[in-house]
Design a protein around this motif. Structure first.
Motif, PDB file in Angstrom:
ATOM      1  N   SER A 295      -4.765  13.167   7.924  1.00 19.27           N
ATOM      2  CA  SER A 295      -4.732  14.782   7.205  1.00 19.27           C
ATOM      3  C   SER A 295      -4.754  15.734   7.944  1.00 19.27           C
ATOM      4  CB  SER A 295      -6.778  14.871   7.546  1.00 19.27           C
ATOM      5  OG  SER A 295      -6.852  15.779   8.520  1.00 19.27           O
TER       6      SER A 295
ATOM      7  N   SER B 222       3.823  14.092  -2.223  1.00 14.00           N
ATOM      8  CA  SER B 222       2.148  13.456  -1.685  1.00 14.00           C
ATOM      9  C   SER B 222       2.573  12.276  -2.326  1.00 14.00           C
ATOM     10  CB  SER B 222       1.279  14.389  -2.760  1.00 14.00           C
ATOM     11  OG  SER B 222       2.182  14.229  -4.591  1.00 14.00           O
ATOM     12  N   ARG B 223       1.274  11.482  -2.580  1.00 13.96           N
ATOM     13  CA  ARG B 223       1.074   9.678  -2.381  1.00 13.96           C
ATOM     14  C   ARG B 223       1.481   9.749  -4.504  1.00 13.96           C
ATOM     15  NH1 ARG B 223      -5.154   9.416  -1.043  1.00 13.96           N
ATOM     16  NH2 ARG B 223      -5.036  10.617  -2.341  1.00 13.96           N
ATOM     17  N   SER B 224       0.943  10.615  -4.886  1.00 21.15           N
ATOM     18  CA  SER B 224       1.297  10.466  -6.527  1.00 21.15           C
ATOM     19  C   SER B 224       2.846  10.243  -7.363  1.00 21.15           C
ATOM     20  CB  SER B 224       0.447  11.184  -7.910  1.00 21.15           C
ATOM     21  OG  SER B 224       0.499  12.136  -6.845  1.00 21.15           O
TER      22      SER B 224
ATOM     23  N   ASN C 191       6.653   4.072  -6.778  1.00 19.89           N
ATOM     24  CA  ASN C 191       6.071   3.936  -6.015  1.00 19.89           C
ATOM     25  C   ASN C 191       5.928   1.722  -6.576  1.00 19.89           C
ATOM     26  OD1 ASN C 191       5.138   5.928  -5.090  1.00 19.89           O
ATOM     27  ND2 ASN C 191       3.223   5.936  -5.756  1.00 19.89           N
TER      28      ASN C 191
ATOM     29  N   GLY D 144       1.765   3.296  -2.298  1.00 20.24           N
ATOM     30  CA  GLY D 144       1.129   4.549  -2.953  1.00 20.24           C
ATOM     31  C   GLY D 144       0.170   5.033  -2.375  1.00 20.24           C
ATOM     32  N   THR D 145      -0.526   4.796  -1.597  1.00 22.12           N
ATOM     33  CA  THR D 145      -1.837   5.254  -0.386  1.00 22.12           C
ATOM     34  C   THR D 145      -1.039   6.251   0.883  1.00 22.12           C
ATOM     35  OG1 THR D 145      -2.422   3.699   1.360  1.00 22.12           O
ATOM     36  CG2 THR D 145      -3.044   3.540  -0.723  1.00 22.12           C
ATOM     37  N   TYR D 146       0.157   6.079   0.566  1.00 18.31           N
ATOM     38  CA  TYR D 146       1.147   7.229   2.334  1.00 18.31           C
ATOM     39  C   TYR D 146       2.003   8.256   0.872  1.00 18.31           C
ATOM     40  CZ  TYR D 146       0.995   3.141   4.846  1.00 18.31           C
ATOM     41  OH  TYR D 146       0.025   2.090   5.646  1.00 18.31           O
TER      42      TYR D 146
ATOM     43  N   THR E 224      -1.489   8.720   6.076  1.00 19.45           N
ATOM     44  CA  THR E 224      -2.424   8.919   5.893  1.00 19.45           C
ATOM     45  C   THR E 224      -3.289   9.655   6.397  1.00 19.45           C
ATOM     46  OG1 THR E 224      -2.774   7.191   7.470  1.00 19.45           O
ATOM     47  CG2 THR E 224      -2.285   6.045   5.218  1.00 19.45           C
TER      48      THR E 224
ATOM     49  N   THR F 202       0.968  -1.075  -0.061  1.00 18.77           N
ATOM     50  CA  THR F 202       0.577   0.324  -0.388  1.00 18.77           C
ATOM     51  C   THR F 202       0.841   1.035   0.055  1.00 18.77           C
ATOM     52  OG1 THR F 202       0.082  -0.052   2.081  1.00 18.77           O
ATOM     53  CG2 THR F 202      -2.139  -0.979   0.952  1.00 18.77           C
TER      54      THR F 202
ATOM     55  N   ASN G  51       7.982   1.074  -4.038  1.00 16.83           N
ATOM     56  CA  ASN G  51       8.041   1.170  -2.662  1.00 16.83           C
ATOM     57  C   ASN G  51       9.511   1.893  -2.074  1.00 16.83           C
ATOM     58  OD1 ASN G  51       6.112  -0.435  -3.232  1.00 16.83           O
ATOM     59  ND2 ASN G  51       6.355  -1.724  -1.213  1.00 16.83           N
TER      60      ASN G  51
END
Length: 123
Positions: free
Chosen positions: A101, A51-53, A73, A29-31, A99, A27, A76
């Motif tokens: 906000s 950022s994640r991307s 990504n 790419g979600t961080y 993760t 996961t 990792n």
């Protein structure tokens, strides 16, 4: 997620290093990912985040133009290319994954931390 930082070392002023932080799990790419640093006499401070991307990057003013954060990504891994090093860059550098906000500059955004890698810059 588990984070493993590497790439620190002893370097002369003006030199450069490439720090790496490898993450476990599928996961990554979600961080949001970040680097912080800390010296024995100071609190942990923000250095850079991505950022994640990978499209958005953030830096503290003192490293702008000298450090570059990036991520792959598929591997990792997040990187911090540190250049034009100064003795005041000497610190333990920590990578972090988040993760939550909030601002990328805020330490509370990050849930997971690596063990740190020492960067020492000699004058």
């Amino acid at each position: 997620v588990q984070l493993q930082a590497s790439g620190g070392g002893l370097v002369q002023a003006g030199g450069s290093l490439r720090l790496s932080c490898a993450a476990s799990g599928r996961t990554f790419g979600t961080y949001a990912m970040a680097w912080f640093r800390q010296t024995p006499d100071k609190e942990r401070e923000f250095v850079a985040a991505v950022s994640r991307s990978g499209d958005s990057r953030y830096y503290t003013d003192s490293v702008k133009g000298r450090f570059t954060i990036s991520r792959d990504n598929a591997k990792n891994t997040v990187y911090l290319q540190v250049g034009s090093l100064k003795p005041e860059d000497t610190a333990v550098y920590y990578c972090a994954a988040g993760t939550k906000s909030g601002s990328y500059y805020y330490i509370g955004k990050y849930n997971y931390w690596g063990q740190g890698t020492q960067v020492t810059v000699s004058s």
